[in-house]
Design a protein around this motif. Structure first.
Motif, PDB file in Angstrom:
ATOM      1  N   UNK A   1     -19.915 -18.701  12.045  1.00  0.00           N
ATOM      2  CA  UNK A   1     -18.833 -19.564  12.550  1.00  0.00           C
ATOM      3  C   UNK A   1     -19.078 -19.923  14.010  1.00  0.00           C
ATOM      4  N   UNK A   2     -19.380 -18.915  14.808  1.00  0.00           N
ATOM      5  CA  UNK A   2     -19.577 -19.134  16.245  1.00  0.00           C
ATOM      6  C   UNK A   2     -20.716 -20.115  16.498  1.00  0.00           C
ATOM      7  N   UNK A   3     -21.826 -19.930  15.790  1.00  0.00           N
ATOM      8  CA  UNK A   3     -22.991 -20.797  16.005  1.00  0.00           C
ATOM      9  C   UNK A   3     -22.692 -22.223  15.563  1.00  0.00           C
ATOM     10  N   UNK A   4     -22.095 -22.380  14.399  1.00  0.00           N
ATOM     11  CA  UNK A   4     -21.788 -23.726  13.920  1.00  0.00           C
ATOM     12  C   UNK A   4     -20.836 -24.444  14.887  1.00  0.00           C
ATOM     13  N   UNK A   5     -19.853 -23.728  15.399  1.00  0.00           N
ATOM     14  CA  UNK A   5     -18.902 -24.351  16.321  1.00  0.00           C
ATOM     15  C   UNK A   5     -19.549 -24.657  17.672  1.00  0.00           C
ATOM     16  N   UNK A  61     -29.631 -24.158  11.899  1.00  0.00           N
ATOM     17  CA  UNK A  61     -29.762 -23.031  10.975  1.00  0.00           C
ATOM     18  C   UNK A  61     -30.707 -21.974  11.541  1.00  0.00           C
ATOM     19  N   UNK A  62     -31.784 -22.409  12.183  1.00  0.00           N
ATOM     20  CA  UNK A  62     -32.676 -21.453  12.844  1.00  0.00           C
ATOM     21  C   UNK A  62     -31.914 -20.679  13.915  1.00  0.00           C
ATOM     22  N   UNK A 110     -31.326 -16.652  13.582  1.00  0.00           N
ATOM     23  CA  UNK A 110     -31.955 -15.836  14.625  1.00  0.00           C
ATOM     24  C   UNK A 110     -30.960 -14.849  15.226  1.00  0.00           C
ATOM     25  N   UNK A 111     -29.683 -15.172  15.177  1.00  0.00           N
ATOM     26  CA  UNK A 111     -28.649 -14.303  15.752  1.00  0.00           C
ATOM     27  C   UNK A 111     -28.238 -13.175  14.810  1.00  0.00           C
ATOM     28  N   UNK A 112     -28.731 -13.189  13.574  1.00  0.00           N
ATOM     29  CA  UNK A 112     -28.327 -12.196  12.588  1.00  0.00           C
ATOM     30  C   UNK A 112     -29.310 -11.029  12.524  1.00  0.00           C
ATOM     31  N   UNK A 116     -22.059  -4.288  15.278  1.00  0.00           N
ATOM     32  CA  UNK A 116     -23.110  -4.109  14.292  1.00  0.00           C
ATOM     33  C   UNK A 116     -24.425  -3.974  15.046  1.00  0.00           C
ATOM     34  N   UNK A 117     -25.122  -2.893  14.799  1.00  0.00           N
ATOM     35  CA  UNK A 117     -26.366  -2.606  15.507  1.00  0.00           C
ATOM     36  C   UNK A 117     -27.492  -2.474  14.499  1.00  0.00           C
TER      37      UNK A 117
END
Length: 448
Positions: free
Chosen positions: A29-33, A151-152, A156-158, A443-444
């Motif tokens: 959500x954060x990335x898309x926004x 999308x990249x 990449x943030x996951x 989450x680590x």
């Protein structure tokens, strides 16, 4: 995720697993926004005719019989749960076109339902995260480039392994097939789309048996599908075949634009892979598939492409480009491989302990102070021994326990204990804050 589901194909998560899933959803959500996309939600039920608009699918759809009996439902309309978000979104665009600004940039995160053979990464009820840009009559090609980069950025943030976003262009493939004399280009694409599942020999036989391809045509089609590159060198390899076709030229130019920009901004992440076909007929240009390196057997975790007329009123078309991330598939692999774990399984950062049952109201006052500053907390339900209350907090992963006391003058005192280090200090409930890293579950990276 190793637990056996009581109803096969309909996964349920434990609280700590849900923390990981929520982290994935929040990142998306954060990335898309960040890239300017708005959130929408469509209904879960569609008419079967609507669902099959993009052609017959090879998955079972779940019909909804009870709604069929509703007096408000037209008897001729058979209803079913949606099996993806693309077709419902196409309907949404057509029905709401007068209220939307084009190009319309949307993301959508919802559950879908599909008749699958349950296995890791494939469930009958699953969550997808879609991102699309739709135009009115036309849509600049640069959105095909931008979608790949967005999308990249999101992936990449996951907390996932290295991935490759593989890109092709159906104009390139179809033009090439036409150029070598294979007129049923859709049929060739459907066969090539099975390369990963059945291998080149079996695909070659399909091309011969079902499409009447010659040995030379089969060889050329399979050689084209073998081309991959992290830069625009793929274009030279295609040109070396000596095949001439106008559609091939258009596809080469478009794919070159995607790879040229992606190689600058996401080197090594986006690659040209001319085996990518995407069997669905509504794709008309760029097509995408994404795999986790070392986890290719999981299948594509993110796929999509350009469609010119999926959404149409008959008089007006709404071309678009989009990708869908398989959230359930990703989360299943994150959990099964211990790629990430939550720092705790509950939101609470603090447990307010009870000295005695009469202190419950005063403890609620402390909790009110903390919650007013966004600090999640719980109040003990009874005045058990402090050791038991601390063990309760430890089992739930709550890092801090709050103690109320009384000084010699009869004033209420407050102390907080970090049960991990054992440190206990005097505090003021109107000003104390936990360290930033303990404010919310994080989450680590999982253990090796």
């Amino acid at each position: 995720m190793a637990r056996k589901a009581s109803l096969s194909g309909f996964p349920e998560l434990l609280p700590q697993e849900r923390v990981v899933e929520n982290h994935v959803l929040d990142v998306l959500r954060h990335t898309f926004e960040l890239h300017g996309f708005s959130s929408v939600e469509t209904r879960s039920v569609e008419t079967i005719d609507q669902l099959l608009q993009k052609g017959e699918i090879d998955k079972e759809v779940y019909a909804v019989s009870r709604l069929q009996e509703d007096p408000d439902t037209k008897k001729a309309e058979k209803l079913a749960l949606h099996f993806d978000l693309t077709v419902p979104f196409a309907r949404y665009v057509v029905e709401n076109a007068g209220y939307l600004n084009f190009p319309f940039m949307r993301y959508q995160i919802q559950k879908s339902w599909r008749g699958e053979r349950p296995q890791e990464g494939r469930a009958r009820e699953f969550t997808q995260a879609d991102i699309d840009v739709v135009g009115e009559e036309s849509l600049p090609f640069r959105y095909d480039v931008e979608l790949a980069l967005i999308v990249v950025d999101a992936l990449t943030r996951l907390p996932i392994p290295e991935f490759k976003l593989r890109v092709n262009n159906r104009k390139l493939s179809e033009g090439f097939y036409r150029g070598i004399g294979l007129s049923d280009t859709a049929g060739v694409l459907r066969s090539i789309d099975k390369l990963d599942k059945i291998g080149p020999d079996a695909v070659g036989q399909l091309l011969k048996d079902e499409l009447g391809a010659t040995d030379e045509q089969v060889r050329a089609a399979l050689n084209l599908a073998s081309i991959t590159a992290e830069d625009t060198s793929f274009a030279e390899k295609v040109r070396a075949f000596g095949v001439e076709d106008e559609l091939l030229d258009q596809g080469l130019a478009e794919l070159t634009e995607v790879i040229e920009e992606a190689s600058k901004r996401a080197p090594g992440k986006v690659i040209a892979d001319l085996s990518i076909a995407r069997g669905l007929d509504y794709y008309t240009g760029t097509v995408y598939e994404t795999v986790l390196v070392g986890h290719e057997q999981l299948g594509s975790i993110c796929s999509g492409g350009r469609y010119e007329s999926l959404a149409s009123t008959g008089k007006k078309t709404y071309p678009g480009v989009g990708l869908s991330i398989g959230v359930t598939r990703l989360v299943s692999r994150i959990l099964s491989q211990d790629l990430a774990r939550p720092t705790r399984k509950v939101p609470s950062a603090v447990l307010v302990a009870l000295t005695n049952d009469e202190a419950w109201s005063a403890a609620q006052d402390v909790a009110e102070h903390l919650r007013s500053r966004g600090i999640a907390c719980e109040v003990s339900a009874n005045a058990a021994k402090f050791g038991k209350q601390i063990k309760y907090a430890d089992r739930r992963g709550i890092p801090f326990v709050w103690f109320l006391g009384t000084d010699d003058a009869g004033n209420t005192t407050h102390e907080v204990k970090d049960i991990r280090s054992g440190e206990q200090v005097a505090v003021d409930p109107s000003t104390w804050n936990p360290p930033e890293k303990d404010l919310h579950p994080r989450v680590v990276a999982g253990e090796d």
